[in-house]
Design a protein around this motif. Structure first.
Motif, PDB file in Angstrom:
ATOM      1  N   ILE A  99       0.834  -1.204   0.000  1.00  0.00           N
ATOM      2  CA  ILE A  99       0.000   0.000   0.000  1.00  0.00           C
ATOM      3  C   ILE A  99       0.868   1.254   0.000  1.00  0.00           C
ATOM      4  O   ILE A  99       0.629   2.201  -0.765  1.00  0.00           O
ATOM      5  N   VAL A 100       1.896   1.245   0.839  1.00  0.00           N
ATOM      6  CA  VAL A 100       2.806   2.401   0.910  1.00  0.00           C
ATOM      7  C   VAL A 100       3.548   2.582  -0.410  1.00  0.00           C
ATOM      8  O   VAL A 100       3.668   3.701  -0.931  1.00  0.00           O
ATOM      9  N   VAL A 101       4.049   1.474  -0.955  1.00  0.00           N
ATOM     10  CA  VAL A 101       4.775   1.538  -2.225  1.00  0.00           C
ATOM     11  C   VAL A 101       3.875   2.047  -3.345  1.00  0.00           C
ATOM     12  O   VAL A 101       4.290   2.864  -4.175  1.00  0.00           O
ATOM     13  N   ALA A 102       2.621   1.604  -3.355  1.00  0.00           N
ATOM     14  CA  ALA A 102       1.684   2.042  -4.388  1.00  0.00           C
ATOM     15  C   ALA A 102       1.490   3.551  -4.354  1.00  0.00           C
ATOM     16  O   ALA A 102       1.471   4.212  -5.408  1.00  0.00           O
ATOM     17  N   ALA A 103       1.348   4.109  -3.156  1.00  0.00           N
ATOM     18  CA  ALA A 103       1.192   5.556  -3.033  1.00  0.00           C
ATOM     19  C   ALA A 103       2.437   6.278  -3.550  1.00  0.00           C
ATOM     20  O   ALA A 103       2.337   7.292  -4.261  1.00  0.00           O
ATOM     21  N   GLY A 104       3.611   5.726  -3.217  1.00  0.00           N
ATOM     22  CA  GLY A 104       4.844   6.333  -3.705  1.00  0.00           C
ATOM     23  C   GLY A 104       4.974   6.260  -5.212  1.00  0.00           C
ATOM     24  O   GLY A 104       5.338   7.252  -5.870  1.00  0.00           O
ATOM     25  N   VAL A 105       4.641   5.105  -5.787  1.00  0.00           N
ATOM     26  CA  VAL A 105       4.710   4.938  -7.241  1.00  0.00           C
ATOM     27  C   VAL A 105       3.724   5.882  -7.934  1.00  0.00           C
ATOM     28  O   VAL A 105       4.028   6.463  -8.986  1.00  0.00           O
ATOM     29  N   VAL A 182       8.476  -5.412 -21.379  1.00  0.00           N
ATOM     30  CA  VAL A 182       7.370  -6.110 -22.044  1.00  0.00           C
ATOM     31  C   VAL A 182       6.032  -5.555 -21.564  1.00  0.00           C
ATOM     32  O   VAL A 182       5.134  -5.259 -22.364  1.00  0.00           O
ATOM     33  N   PHE A 183       5.893  -5.401 -20.253  1.00  0.00           N
ATOM     34  CA  PHE A 183       4.660  -4.872 -19.668  1.00  0.00           C
ATOM     35  C   PHE A 183       4.366  -3.470 -20.196  1.00  0.00           C
ATOM     36  O   PHE A 183       3.220  -3.141 -20.523  1.00  0.00           O
ATOM     37  N   ALA A 184       5.403  -2.655 -20.301  1.00  0.00           N
ATOM     38  CA  ALA A 184       5.225  -1.284 -20.788  1.00  0.00           C
ATOM     39  C   ALA A 184       4.816  -1.265 -22.263  1.00  0.00           C
ATOM     40  O   ALA A 184       3.891  -0.541 -22.654  1.00  0.00           O
ATOM     41  N   LEU A 185       5.476  -2.071 -23.082  1.00  0.00           N
ATOM     42  CA  LEU A 185       5.190  -2.077 -24.518  1.00  0.00           C
ATOM     43  C   LEU A 185       3.768  -2.544 -24.825  1.00  0.00           C
ATOM     44  O   LEU A 185       3.152  -2.083 -25.783  1.00  0.00           O
ATOM     45  N   VAL A 186       3.256  -3.459 -24.011  1.00  0.00           N
ATOM     46  CA  VAL A 186       1.888  -3.937 -24.216  1.00  0.00           C
ATOM     47  C   VAL A 186       0.886  -2.788 -24.071  1.00  0.00           C
ATOM     48  O   VAL A 186      -0.190  -2.816 -24.671  1.00  0.00           O
ATOM     49  N   ALA A 196       3.723   2.542 -17.018  1.00  0.00           N
ATOM     50  CA  ALA A 196       3.643   1.083 -16.870  1.00  0.00           C
ATOM     51  C   ALA A 196       5.023   0.492 -16.596  1.00  0.00           C
ATOM     52  O   ALA A 196       5.149  -0.489 -15.844  1.00  0.00           O
ATOM     53  N   PHE A 197       6.056   1.080 -17.189  1.00  0.00           N
ATOM     54  CA  PHE A 197       7.411   0.574 -16.953  1.00  0.00           C
ATOM     55  C   PHE A 197       7.791   0.716 -15.484  1.00  0.00           C
ATOM     56  O   PHE A 197       8.362  -0.204 -14.887  1.00  0.00           O
ATOM     57  N   LEU A 201       8.591  -2.397 -13.121  1.00  0.00           N
ATOM     58  CA  LEU A 201       9.908  -2.497 -12.487  1.00  0.00           C
ATOM     59  C   LEU A 201       9.763  -2.730 -10.980  1.00  0.00           C
ATOM     60  O   LEU A 201      10.421  -3.604 -10.399  1.00  0.00           O
ATOM     61  N   VAL A 202       8.886  -1.963 -10.364  1.00  0.00           N
ATOM     62  CA  VAL A 202       8.671  -2.087  -8.923  1.00  0.00           C
ATOM     63  C   VAL A 202       8.083  -3.460  -8.575  1.00  0.00           C
ATOM     64  O   VAL A 202       8.547  -4.145  -7.653  1.00  0.00           O
ATOM     65  N   ASN A 203       7.069  -3.882  -9.325  1.00  0.00           N
ATOM     66  CA  ASN A 203       6.391  -5.134  -8.980  1.00  0.00           C
ATOM     67  C   ASN A 203       7.237  -6.369  -9.274  1.00  0.00           C
ATOM     68  O   ASN A 203       7.152  -7.373  -8.561  1.00  0.00           O
ATOM     69  N   ALA A 204       8.057  -6.307 -10.320  1.00  0.00           N
ATOM     70  CA  ALA A 204       8.969  -7.427 -10.574  1.00  0.00           C
ATOM     71  C   ALA A 204      10.037  -7.514  -9.488  1.00  0.00           C
ATOM     72  O   ALA A 204      10.469  -8.605  -9.106  1.00  0.00           O
ATOM     73  N   THR A 205      10.444  -6.365  -8.976  1.00  0.00           N
ATOM     74  CA  THR A 205      11.403  -6.343  -7.868  1.00  0.00           C
ATOM     75  C   THR A 205      10.780  -6.953  -6.615  1.00  0.00           C
ATOM     76  O   THR A 205      11.429  -7.724  -5.890  1.00  0.00           O
ATOM     77  N   LEU A 206       9.514  -6.626  -6.359  1.00  0.00           N
ATOM     78  CA  LEU A 206       8.820  -7.215  -5.209  1.00  0.00           C
ATOM     79  C   LEU A 206       8.679  -8.727  -5.376  1.00  0.00           C
ATOM     80  O   LEU A 206       8.820  -9.479  -4.407  1.00  0.00           O
TER      81      LEU A 206
END
Length: 235
Positions: A99-105, A182-186, A196-197, A201-206
């Protein structure tokens, strides 16, 4: 181990080795995603352009459903298990962290969006999303369920659960950075691509940090929900 003449001994996997998705799952899921998305676009194109609110609902549904379908195909093609795709329990601290990360992103992407618009102009393809979220509180609730909940879940299941996990065997650059590309290009060559990039990037890191898709799902659901609230506030 002794092998018979003319035969090559096959390595025995270690007892602790876990099955992992690979190119087979990535390919099967990718084909399923493309087909589901194509059918969804055909559906959306059949809705009159002046019905932006309805088109927004359907677009969100298609985004999420395509990911769920692709994930189901990828999971069923060989492994037939959920854990290799990151369906693993997490502690509440990771829910709160998401939740905190989402607000920051979300706020980082506000800056990214302003920079993109200053250079390339506002070419966002999300007019229908804005129409749906900006049509009142009830309509906003529908967009949060579809655009936050379903889309956040479906896209994470496929793009992190399948794509990032399949590429992770080739190293962090492939698993995190390439999967985010890939996620961004879609999302197309437009304003949403850099946003989206960052999310990818954040979610793949998580995913790499926790071994689970759920922190990324939390981030994605909260991020999309905040975006929809922003659409209503600026409409």
């Amino acid at each position: 181990m002794v092998s018979s003449p003319g035969h090559t001994a096959r390595p025995v996997p270690s007892p602790g080795a876990r099955p992992a998705p690979g190119l087979l799952e990535l390919g099967a899921g990718g084909v399923a995603y493309a087909l589901a998305l194509a059918l969804g676009i055909w559906w959306i194109d059949g809705i009159p352009a002046d019905q932006g609110q309805v088109r927004g609902y359907v677009s969100y549904f298609v985004s999420g459903a395509a990911g769920v379908v692709a994930f189901a195909v990828a999971a069923g093609v060989r492994l037939r298990a959920l854990a290799p795709f990151g369906i693993r329990r997490i502690s509440w601290k990771w829910v709160l962290a998401g939740i905190v990360v989402a607000a920051g992103v979300y706020w980082v992407n506000q800056v990214v969006a302003l920079g993109y618009i200053a250079v390339f102009g506002n070419d966002t393809p999300q007019g229908d999303y804005q129409a749906a979220a900006g049509a009142g509180v009830l309509s906003l609730a529908v967009t949060i369920v579809l655009g936050g909940g379903l889309t956040g879940l479906g896209e994470e299941l496929f793009f992190r659960g399948v794509v990032a996990n399949s590429l992770m065997r080739y190293g962090v650059w492939a698993g995190v950075v390439l999967s985010a590309v890939v996620f961004a290009l879609v999302h197309g060559l437009n304003l949403i691509l850099p946003l989206a990039f960052v999310v990818g990037l954040v979610n793949a890191t998580l995913l790499r940090r926790t071994g689970s898709v759920w922190p990324g799902v939390v981030v994605h659901v909260v991020y999309n929900s905040l975006s929809n609230i922003g659409f209503l506030l600026t409409s």
